[in-house]
Design an enzyme around this catalytic site. Structure first.
Site, PDB file in Angstrom:
ATOM      1  N   LYS A   1       3.954  -7.542  -2.487  1.00  0.00           N
ATOM      2  CA  LYS A   1       5.304  -7.029  -2.207  1.00  0.00           C
ATOM      3  C   LYS A   1       5.728  -7.327  -0.777  1.00  0.00           C
ATOM      4  CE  LYS A   1       4.608  -2.616  -2.890  1.00  0.00           C
ATOM      5  NZ  LYS A   1       3.226  -2.481  -3.369  1.00  0.00           N
TER       6      LYS A   1
ATOM      7  N   ARG B   1       8.583   5.150  -5.607  1.00  0.00           N
ATOM      8  CA  ARG B   1       7.266   5.059  -6.235  1.00  0.00           C
ATOM      9  C   ARG B   1       7.090   6.111  -7.320  1.00  0.00           C
ATOM     10  NH1 ARG B   1       4.371   2.267  -1.832  1.00  0.00           N
ATOM     11  NH2 ARG B   1       2.290   1.741  -2.519  1.00  0.00           N
TER      12      ARG B   1
ATOM     13  N   ARG C   1      -8.041  -8.510   2.379  1.00  0.00           N
ATOM     14  CA  ARG C   1      -6.807  -8.531   3.175  1.00  0.00           C
ATOM     15  C   ARG C   1      -7.044  -8.046   4.605  1.00  0.00           C
ATOM     16  NH1 ARG C   1      -1.467  -5.698   0.917  1.00  0.00           N
ATOM     17  NH2 ARG C   1      -2.703  -3.780   0.942  1.00  0.00           N
TER      18      ARG C   1
ATOM     19  N   ARG D   1      -6.788  -2.677   6.927  1.00  0.00           N
ATOM     20  CA  ARG D   1      -6.152  -1.371   6.763  1.00  0.00           C
ATOM     21  C   ARG D   1      -7.172  -0.354   6.281  1.00  0.00           C
ATOM     22  NH1 ARG D   1      -0.817  -2.105   3.145  1.00  0.00           N
ATOM     23  NH2 ARG D   1      -1.716  -0.273   2.152  1.00  0.00           N
TER      24      ARG D   1
ATOM     25  N   ARG E   1      -5.575   3.885  -5.681  1.00  0.00           N
ATOM     26  CA  ARG E   1      -4.174   3.449  -5.525  1.00  0.00           C
ATOM     27  C   ARG E   1      -3.660   2.782  -6.793  1.00  0.00           C
ATOM     28  NH1 ARG E   1      -5.202  -0.004  -0.521  1.00  0.00           N
ATOM     29  NH2 ARG E   1      -3.095  -0.841  -0.774  1.00  0.00           N
TER      30      ARG E   1
HETATM   31  P1  ADP Z   1       0.336  -0.788  -1.081  1.00  0.00           P
HETATM   32  O1  ADP Z   1       1.541  -1.054  -1.918  1.00  0.00           O
HETATM   33  O2  ADP Z   1      -0.472  -1.996  -0.791  1.00  0.00           O
HETATM   34  O3  ADP Z   1      -0.506   0.339  -1.609  1.00  0.00           O
HETATM   35  P2  ADP Z   1       1.961   0.456   1.063  1.00  0.00           P
HETATM   36  O4  ADP Z   1       1.887   0.023   2.465  1.00  0.00           O
HETATM   37  O5  ADP Z   1       3.250   0.244   0.330  1.00  0.00           O
HETATM   38  O6  ADP Z   1       0.762  -0.305   0.362  1.00  0.00           O
HETATM   39  O7  ADP Z   1       1.602   2.009   0.948  1.00  0.00           O
HETATM   40  C1  ADP Z   1       0.432   2.550   1.521  1.00  0.00           C
HETATM   41  C2  ADP Z   1       0.321   4.040   1.180  1.00  0.00           C
HETATM   42  O8  ADP Z   1       1.435   4.748   1.749  1.00  0.00           O
HETATM   43  C3  ADP Z   1       0.389   4.385  -0.315  1.00  0.00           C
HETATM   44  O9  ADP Z   1      -0.882   4.278  -0.941  1.00  0.00           O
HETATM   45  C4  ADP Z   1       0.894   5.827  -0.273  1.00  0.00           C
HETATM   46  O10 ADP Z   1      -0.145   6.731   0.045  1.00  0.00           O
HETATM   47  C5  ADP Z   1       1.862   5.814   0.904  1.00  0.00           C
HETATM   48  N1  ADP Z   1       3.244   5.532   0.449  1.00  0.00           N
HETATM   49  C6  ADP Z   1       3.968   4.405   0.714  1.00  0.00           C
HETATM   50  N2  ADP Z   1       5.184   4.475   0.128  1.00  0.00           N
HETATM   51  C7  ADP Z   1       5.240   5.676  -0.529  1.00  0.00           C
HETATM   52  C8  ADP Z   1       6.211   6.331  -1.341  1.00  0.00           C
HETATM   53  N3  ADP Z   1       7.396   5.757  -1.613  1.00  0.00           N
HETATM   54  N4  ADP Z   1       5.917   7.560  -1.826  1.00  0.00           N
HETATM   55  C9  ADP Z   1       4.742   8.146  -1.570  1.00  0.00           C
HETATM   56  N5  ADP Z   1       3.768   7.576  -0.837  1.00  0.00           N
HETATM   57  C10 ADP Z   1       3.999   6.355  -0.314  1.00  0.00           C
END
Ligand code: ADP
Ligand code: ZN
Length: 218
Positions: free
Chosen positions: A13, A88, A127, A160, A171
């Site tokens: 993404k 999400r 990554r 990360r 996740r």
């Molecule tokens: P990825 O899609 O690789 O898991 P992100 O950087 O988008 O990584 O998100 C990392 C973490 O941040 C998620 O696992 C979650 O805990 C939190 N997070 C990100 N966006 C949201 C959201 N819209 N609602 C709730 N938690 C979120």
């Protein structure tokens, strides 16, 4: 143009959003990046978010929704944006619809990035990301020229905290339970554009651009 990019963790993404952001001058709103920068700066929001992120769980809707609402009110969003990592949950998607309806607008397209689970596990565990510019590398598939140093800006390249095997599994589970139903939600609105990111990011990108063209958005 107002876009959402939707896909499992590690589906690409962020990488896809970065290309589209540059090419079409969009603001790039990554909720994960906003949380990580709050964690780094030790803010109260960061402190709260960290406990969920470390477990591979979602940060509560109330916190996330008001954070995005504030972000969308900033000037740079007027030129159009790409939401990366939000919504999400169904509650977040409904809250977003309401926010936009108040401004008499709506999302133009939802980019759905498709990748097999096995590929995801491989990509996420290898990554590495630049702390400074956010560029993404992979020890196996796309190593930096000098270990630990960003090819683009010379910044520190690190793993990360949530990119370990146990958290990735959590996740993925969270994704299938809470987020994948959103594909159906947006399918019903007729605004999904699919990109297959199993082969290469170029293939994925051209599928997305073809979809956006078919909708008259680019
Ligand atoms: P990825 O899609 O690789 O898991 P992100 O950087 O988008 O990584 O998100 C990392 C973490 O941040 C998620 O696992 C979650 O805990 C939190 N997070 C990100 N966006 C949201 C959201 N819209 N609602 C709730 N938690 C979120
Ligand atoms: Zn960098």
């Amino acid at each position: 143009m107002k876009l959402i990019i939707l896909g499992a963790p590690g589906s690409g993404k962020g990488t896809t959003a970065t290309v589209l952001r540059e090419k079409y001058s969009l603001a790039h709103i990554s909720t994960g990046d906003i949380f990580r920068s709050n964690i780094k700066n030790g803010t109260p929001l960061g402190l709260e978010a960290k406990s969920y992120i470390d477990k591979g769980a979602l940060v509560p809707d109330s916190v996330t929704i008001s954070m995005v609402e504030d972000r969308l009110a900033q000037d740079d969003c007027a030129k159009g944006y790409i939401l990366d990592g939000f919504p999400r949950t169904l509650a977040q998607a409904e809250a977003l619809d309401e926010m936009l309806a108040k401004q008499n607008t709506s999302i133009d397209a939802v980019l759905s990035i498709v990748v097999d689970d096995e590929t995801i596990k491989d990509r996420v565990s290898g990554r590495r990301v630049c702390e400074k510019c956010g560029a993404s590398f992979n020890v196996k598939f796309k190593p930096t020229k000098i270990e630990g140093v960003c090819d683009i800006c010379g910044g520190n390249v690190v793993q990360r905290a949530d990119d370990n095997e146990a958290t990735v599994a959590a996740r993925l589970e969270t994704y299938y339970k809470n987020t994948s139903p959103l594909i159906d939600f947006y399918e019903k609105k007729g605004i999904i554009v699919e990109g297959d990111n199993n082969e290469s990011s170029d293939v994925c990108l051209s599928q997305i651009e073809n979809g956006l063209k078919a909708k008259g958005l680019i």
